[in-house]
Each structure stands twice: as C-alpha cells, then as structure tokens.
Design a protein around this motif. Structure first.
Motif, PDB file in Angstrom:
ATOM      1  N   TYR A   1       2.362   5.701  -6.378  1.00  0.00           N
ATOM      2  CA  TYR A   1       1.560   5.644  -7.762  1.00  0.00           C
ATOM      3  C   TYR A   1       0.598   6.820  -7.885  1.00  0.00           C
ATOM      4  CZ  TYR A   1       4.256   1.650  -9.708  1.00  0.00           C
ATOM      5  OH  TYR A   1       5.093   0.666 -10.367  1.00  0.00           O
ATOM      6  N   SER A   2      -0.196   6.726  -6.873  1.00  0.00           N
ATOM      7  CA  SER A   2      -1.589   7.422  -6.749  1.00  0.00           C
ATOM      8  C   SER A   2      -1.093   8.928  -6.598  1.00  0.00           C
ATOM      9  CB  SER A   2      -2.347   6.976  -5.571  1.00  0.00           C
ATOM     10  OG  SER A   2      -2.758   5.654  -5.617  1.00  0.00           O
TER      11      SER A   2
ATOM     12  N   LEU B   1      -8.598   8.270 -16.537  1.00  0.00           N
ATOM     13  CA  LEU B   1      -7.230   8.065 -16.097  1.00  0.00           C
ATOM     14  C   LEU B   1      -7.242   6.747 -14.787  1.00  0.00           C
ATOM     15  CD1 LEU B   1      -5.078  11.540 -15.043  1.00  0.00           C
ATOM     16  CD2 LEU B   1      -4.964   9.767 -16.903  1.00  0.00           C
ATOM     17  N   SER B   2      -6.065   6.082 -15.007  1.00  0.00           N
ATOM     18  CA  SER B   2      -6.376   4.773 -13.649  1.00  0.00           C
ATOM     19  C   SER B   2      -6.308   5.308 -12.607  1.00  0.00           C
ATOM     20  CB  SER B   2      -5.160   3.780 -14.134  1.00  0.00           C
ATOM     21  OG  SER B   2      -5.524   3.315 -15.281  1.00  0.00           O
ATOM     22  N   THR B   3      -7.058   5.152 -11.605  1.00  0.00           N
ATOM     23  CA  THR B   3      -6.876   5.802 -10.311  1.00  0.00           C
ATOM     24  C   THR B   3      -7.200   4.685  -8.993  1.00  0.00           C
ATOM     25  OG1 THR B   3      -9.314   6.238  -9.667  1.00  0.00           O
ATOM     26  CG2 THR B   3      -8.024   7.870 -11.146  1.00  0.00           C
ATOM     27  N   SER B   4      -7.015   5.199  -8.120  1.00  0.00           N
ATOM     28  CA  SER B   4      -7.292   4.058  -6.738  1.00  0.00           C
ATOM     29  C   SER B   4      -8.560   4.344  -6.284  1.00  0.00           C
ATOM     30  CB  SER B   4      -6.439   4.467  -5.718  1.00  0.00           C
ATOM     31  OG  SER B   4      -6.548   5.803  -5.139  1.00  0.00           O
ATOM     32  N   TYR B   5      -9.678   4.952  -7.080  1.00  0.00           N
ATOM     33  CA  TYR B   5     -11.094   5.110  -6.810  1.00  0.00           C
ATOM     34  C   TYR B   5     -12.028   4.112  -7.614  1.00  0.00           C
ATOM     35  CZ  TYR B   5      -9.270   9.580  -4.483  1.00  0.00           C
ATOM     36  OH  TYR B   5      -8.574  10.212  -3.611  1.00  0.00           O
TER      37      TYR B   5
ATOM     38  N   PHE C   1       0.866  -1.292   0.183  1.00  0.00           N
ATOM     39  CA  PHE C   1       0.011  -0.095  -0.153  1.00  0.00           C
ATOM     40  C   PHE C   1       0.929   1.335   0.050  1.00  0.00           C
ATOM     41  CE2 PHE C   1      -3.810  -2.269   0.904  1.00  0.00           C
ATOM     42  CZ  PHE C   1      -4.880  -1.566   0.329  1.00  0.00           C
ATOM     43  N   ALA C   2       2.244   1.222   0.604  1.00  0.00           N
ATOM     44  CA  ALA C   2       2.911   2.361   0.628  1.00  0.00           C
ATOM     45  C   ALA C   2       3.372   2.644  -0.803  1.00  0.00           C
ATOM     46  CB  ALA C   2       4.229   2.059   1.396  1.00  0.00           C
TER      47      ALA C   2
END
Length: 323
Positions: free
Chosen positions: A49-50, A79-83, A43-44
């Motif tokens: 990346y995020s 865009l590719s995101t963490s959402y 996750f770090a």
C-alpha cells in the motif's frame, strides 16, 4: 495533568526534544494509513500500500513541478501515509493539537445540530474540560540509540528543506522499517511499542523502561506523552504565544491553504463564541445573567455575550472576530 505554561517551560529548558501535538489524549503514535487498514493486514501488505501511494505521488509531484521528497510532500499535502509528523517547535505541535480539535468539535457538535440551552451548557463543559496530548521525543537520545543499534526499526527523518510546508513547520517524520520489526508486530501498534518490543527481544539487557506514559533509556527520558487541558485563560494565552512564535496558519502553510485555514478556524471559533461555548464558567459569587439575556445569547447576540460573559478574546493571534 500538565499546564500550558509547564509544557512551554519544559521545551525552553531542553532543546533535545521534538514534538507531536494531538487533538485527543487517546491518540497513539499510529500513522493514518495504518489506522485506515484492517488490523490483520501484515507489514508486507502494508508496504505494498505504501509503495503504491509513494510511486503515484512521485509521478504526480513531478508532473506539477513540486520540489521535495515524495514522502514528506504526501504527508504535508493530505495523503494517508505510513509516517507521523513531528516538529522541532513545541508551538507548532500546540497549534496542530488545538486547531484540529476546534475543527472536529464544530463539525461534529454544532453544524446541522439542534442546540438548546441545556445542550449549549453541556458542550461548553466538554470544550473546557477536553484533554489534548503532546508527545515529546528526545531526538538527541534517539540518535544515540540508533547509533548503538543500527537495525533499530524506528526511523526519524530530518527536515526536507525543499518542502516549503515541512520547512515552515520545522517538521520531521517518523516511520517504522518493516524489514526490521519483530514477527508479532502489528501495523496498528504504536511506533514506541514496536521500538520497545524490538529492543526487548534483541537486547533484553538494554530495554526501554516504561513508567506510565514515559519511556526511558540510559536513565534519560526518550519519549513522553503529556496530557493537558486548556482553560479559557490558557486559550487566550496560547493565541498570543503561537502568533509570537510564528505558529499560525499563514506561516505554517505558506500558500493559499494557510489563508483558507486561518479563515475557517476563525469562523469555527466565532461559532463557539456565538453559542457561548468558548467561555469560562463565572465564579459562584458573580452576578446571575438575566433570563432575557440568556435567550439573546442562545440566539447568538454577540454584543450581549461580550458584555455579560467571560468569552475568549479573539484578534490577538490566529483567530479574528466576525462582527
């Protein structure tokens, strides 16, 4: 297996839920960025990346004068995101589930492919029996859970009204606060699994109860995954429902992208009709189609298809016929 009418009826009966539509029943609650990265990334590293994407996006949006928060803009502009995207509207969720599948089906099975009569029948069968899914999250119950446990790792962000697409889609975003996850959490775990594991570890007497594809808290449904098919009748009805409730491309994407999507989806759907794929199998006691007409159908003669077969109706919603 739920029906289209049951999904819509449930939504009308309870306004506490938000929705996420998926083109395939196998799709889990995992963001695009997480799916693209290696499974062993921490996750770090994921945060790095995020953050890189977010800072670059913020600079770009400022340069071109776009309004809205960077996270929502990135999610809604490809865009590719963490959402993950959600919507207050069940119709918006159904739009994305159905239209996404059409595009992928045509791209993978029709374009640049040799299709004979046998393959045509197989593709028709696949298209009619395909399973979609829709997630519904009890936003009211989630807010209660978040209020009781402020360190909850699941974050649901409300609509950014400055973001035109997000506003049009009645959109929300869900994400995971990586500073609050358990040590064994993986970036490619479902968001609901990360939430359930955190609650089990930190508050074992107040866990989420899972029954199949449903998670409950305090004896109420918190999240449910609903799998469904769309028969030809449902596909025709869905077009009308989406149009009546403003869930069509030109409304959900209030710029030329909406026009582009409308034309592309219509083109793809006409291809499915030309190839006799967007079609419901006739009853066994119906008249057989003449061999010469079958040949014309395979060659895309729309007049014969329309006169002989029970093809999907276009022109009453998102899609329009190419004559």
């Amino acid at each position: 297996m739920a029906t289209l009418q049951k999904i819509i009826s449930k939504a009308k009966d309870n306004s506490n839920f938000i929705y996420r539509g998926c083109a395939f029943e196998k799709y889990d609650l995992v963001p695009t960025l997480a799916r693209k990265l290696k499974t062993d990334i921490s996750f770090a590293q994921y945060n790095i990346y995020s953050d890189v994407v977010k800072k670059a996006a913020e600079r770009g949006y400022s340069e071109v004068g776009m309004n809205g928060l960077a996270d929502g803009l990135s999610q809604h502009y490809g865009l590719s995101t963490s959402y993950l995207d959600w919507s207050y509207s069940v119709y918006v969720a159904l739009y994305f589930a159905f239209s996404s599948y059409i595009k992928q089906f045509v791209d993978e099975n029709i374009l640049d492919q040799h299709i004979d009569l046998c393959k045509m029948h197989c593709l028709r069968d696949d298209f009619n029996k395909h399973k979609y899914c829709i997630y519904r999250l009890n936003k009211t119950l989630y807010d209660e859970l978040k209020n009781q446990y402020p360190k909850l790792p699941l974050i649901v962000s409300d609509t950014d009204h400055k973001n035109e697409r997000m506003e049009s889609q009645q959109g929300l975003l869900s994400s995971i606060d990586s500073t609050k996850v358990n040590d064994n959490a993986k970036i490619q775990n479902s968001q609901i699994k990360i939430l359930a594991d955190w609650l089990q570890s930190n508050n074992p007497d107040d866990f989420l109860k899972q029954s199949g594809d449903k998670y409950s808290w305090n004896n109420e449904t918190l999240l449910e995954k609903i799998t469904f098919k769309l028969s030809q009748r449902d596909r025709n009805d869905l077009q009308k429902y989406l149009k009546e409730n403003g869930a069509i491309s030109t409304k959900l994407f209030p710029d030329f992208e909406g026009v582009k999507k409308n034309i592309e989806f219509s083109k793809d759907y006409n291809i499915l009709r030309d190839w006799e794929i967007a079609y419901q199998e006739a009853p066994l006691n119906s008249n057989f189609t003449a061999p010469e007409d079958l040949s014309k159908m395979v060659n895309g003669n729309q007049n014969v298809i329309n006169s002989r077969l029970n093809t999907d109706n276009l022109g009453e919603g998102e899609f329009f016929p190419f004559q």
